[in-house]
Design a protein around this motif. Structure first.
Motif, PDB file in Angstrom:
ATOM      1  N   ARG A 129      -7.261  10.735  -2.847  1.00  0.00           N
ATOM      2  CA  ARG A 129      -6.319  11.326  -1.900  1.00  0.00           C
ATOM      3  C   ARG A 129      -4.913  11.366  -2.491  1.00  0.00           C
ATOM      4  O   ARG A 129      -4.176  12.321  -2.332  1.00  0.00           O
ATOM      5  CB  ARG A 129      -6.323  10.513  -0.614  1.00  0.00           C
ATOM      6  CG  ARG A 129      -5.365  11.065   0.435  1.00  0.00           C
ATOM      7  CD  ARG A 129      -5.316  10.169   1.658  1.00  0.00           C
ATOM      8  NE  ARG A 129      -4.319  10.599   2.587  1.00  0.00           N
ATOM      9  CZ  ARG A 129      -3.956   9.919   3.661  1.00  0.00           C
ATOM     10  NH1 ARG A 129      -4.525   8.759   3.922  1.00  0.00           N
ATOM     11  NH2 ARG A 129      -3.026  10.365   4.461  1.00  0.00           N
ATOM     12  N   SER A 130      -4.554  10.289  -3.208  1.00  0.00           N
ATOM     13  CA  SER A 130      -3.230  10.238  -3.827  1.00  0.00           C
ATOM     14  C   SER A 130      -3.044  11.367  -4.826  1.00  0.00           C
ATOM     15  O   SER A 130      -1.987  11.981  -4.924  1.00  0.00           O
ATOM     16  CB  SER A 130      -3.026   8.896  -4.528  1.00  0.00           C
ATOM     17  OG  SER A 130      -3.076   7.843  -3.602  1.00  0.00           O
ATOM     18  N   ASP A 182      -6.613   5.070  -1.496  1.00  0.00           N
ATOM     19  CA  ASP A 182      -7.520   6.161  -1.835  1.00  0.00           C
ATOM     20  C   ASP A 182      -6.950   6.909  -3.036  1.00  0.00           C
ATOM     21  O   ASP A 182      -6.026   7.711  -2.895  1.00  0.00           O
ATOM     22  CB  ASP A 182      -7.670   7.106  -0.631  1.00  0.00           C
ATOM     23  CG  ASP A 182      -8.731   8.180  -0.863  1.00  0.00           C
ATOM     24  OD1 ASP A 182      -9.091   8.414  -2.029  1.00  0.00           O
ATOM     25  OD2 ASP A 182      -9.179   8.774   0.129  1.00  0.00           O
ATOM     26  N   LYS A 194       0.839  -1.202   0.000  1.00  0.00           N
ATOM     27  CA  LYS A 194       0.000   0.000   0.000  1.00  0.00           C
ATOM     28  C   LYS A 194       0.872   1.249   0.000  1.00  0.00           C
ATOM     29  O   LYS A 194       0.656   2.191  -0.776  1.00  0.00           O
ATOM     30  CB  LYS A 194      -0.933  -0.008   1.209  1.00  0.00           C
ATOM     31  CG  LYS A 194      -1.907   1.172   1.212  1.00  0.00           C
ATOM     32  CD  LYS A 194      -2.886   1.082   2.383  1.00  0.00           C
ATOM     33  CE  LYS A 194      -3.865   2.262   2.344  1.00  0.00           C
ATOM     34  NZ  LYS A 194      -4.802   2.224   3.483  1.00  0.00           N
ATOM     35  N   LYS A 249      -7.561  -1.237  -5.332  1.00  0.00           N
ATOM     36  CA  LYS A 249      -8.849  -1.380  -4.653  1.00  0.00           C
ATOM     37  C   LYS A 249      -8.745  -2.397  -3.513  1.00  0.00           C
ATOM     38  O   LYS A 249      -9.271  -2.198  -2.425  1.00  0.00           O
ATOM     39  CB  LYS A 249      -9.925  -1.820  -5.649  1.00  0.00           C
ATOM     40  CG  LYS A 249     -10.231  -0.799  -6.729  1.00  0.00           C
ATOM     41  CD  LYS A 249     -10.977   0.405  -6.184  1.00  0.00           C
ATOM     42  CE  LYS A 249     -12.426   0.101  -5.938  1.00  0.00           C
ATOM     43  NZ  LYS A 249     -13.180   1.293  -5.480  1.00  0.00           N
ATOM     44  N   GLY A 291      -7.047  -0.961  -0.583  1.00  0.00           N
ATOM     45  CA  GLY A 291      -7.735   0.172   0.019  1.00  0.00           C
ATOM     46  C   GLY A 291      -7.033   1.494  -0.207  1.00  0.00           C
ATOM     47  O   GLY A 291      -7.117   2.416   0.613  1.00  0.00           O
ATOM     48  N   GLU A 342       1.103   4.021  -3.009  1.00  0.00           N
ATOM     49  CA  GLU A 342       0.778   5.414  -2.665  1.00  0.00           C
ATOM     50  C   GLU A 342       1.945   6.334  -3.007  1.00  0.00           C
ATOM     51  O   GLU A 342       1.757   7.459  -3.491  1.00  0.00           O
ATOM     52  CB  GLU A 342       0.429   5.523  -1.179  1.00  0.00           C
ATOM     53  CG  GLU A 342      -0.957   4.972  -0.853  1.00  0.00           C
ATOM     54  CD  GLU A 342      -1.263   5.005   0.631  1.00  0.00           C
ATOM     55  OE1 GLU A 342      -0.307   5.144   1.445  1.00  0.00           O
ATOM     56  OE2 GLU A 342      -2.456   4.880   0.999  1.00  0.00           O
TER      57      GLU A 342
END
Length: 230
Positions: A224-225, A221, A183, A216, A219, A187
């Motif tokens: 937001r990224s 976002d 993640k 997905k 999780g 990101e």
């Protein structure tokens, strides 16, 4: 040129790698199992080892661990496998492997991984950096993604951007730690590429559909990224 030890139980793989590396000017020694590899390692100090994982007597990760614990892992070792899992890649990288090559091995990836291994210092095995909340981050030469592809690695493995850093909980299950890392990895690249899925797909080597499903699942976002990239 370098002296390279190739350890693989498949004659065809040994012959192919030997031919390619000899053509590049290297001296190549061949071992078909861990027992022969131990003998050759005792007789000579190779500049680099190409080590297969699945062998009939002792698997490559066990041999790598044996060399590391005996103080013999003072040369870069590139792991090879046609069936390696990401967990195996993580384990071998933590022990001290320089890179992973997935079979069938392409000429370009082989030469790139060998060149990288010969031109980089061997990482210190077992070293760790203390982070927040008592968590520890292993000092590794490579990310798992890099290890599996034989590519080049960023200078800071766990940096997810200039604004913050991520401490990973190494006490929990491996799957959870891996998801946390992946993640943070995605990101970071989304922020770096201003949220462009196309550029992130190219950078990470994933197809756009696979990348979207992966984000997905983790999780991530996406909105937001994109905002963080501005």
């Amino acid at each position: 040129m370098a002296t390279i030890l190739v350890v693989d139980d498949e004659l065809g793989i040994r012959d192919l790698l030997s031919e390619i590396l000899n053509d590049e000017g290297h001296t190549v020694e061949l071992a078909e199992n861990a027992a022969q590899a131990r003998v050759l390692r005792a007789q000579m100090r190779p500049d680099l080892v190409l080590l297969d994982i699945w062998m009939p007597d002792t698997d490559g990760v066990t041999l790598l661990k044996e060399w590391a614990s005996g103080g013999l892992l003072n040369m870069p070792v590139i792991m090879m496998s046609g069936h390696a899992t990401i967990d195996t890649a993580v384990e071998a990288t933590r022990i001290g492997a320089t890179a992973f090559l997935e079979k069938p091995i392409t000429l370009q990836k082989l030469l790139k991984a060998v060149d990288m291994g010969l031109n980089k210092p061997v990482a210190k095995v077992g070293a760790a950096l203390p982070l927040k909340n008592g968590a520890l981050a292993p000092v590794m030469e490579l990310t798992v993604e890099v290890a599996m592809t034989g590519g080049s690695q960023p200078e800071v493995v766990f940096d997810i951007g200039p604004q913050s850093s991520q401490a990973f909980n190494l006490e929990g299950p491996l799957r959870e730690a891996r998801d946390e890392f992946e993640k943070a990895y995605f990101e970071y690249h989304l922020a770096k590429e201003s949220g462009s899925m196309t550029r992130v797909a190219e950078k990470t080597g994933l197809e756009r559909t696979h990348l979207y499903r992966k984000l997905k699942q983790l999780g991530v976002d996406l909105a937001r990224s994109k905002r963080n990239a501005l």
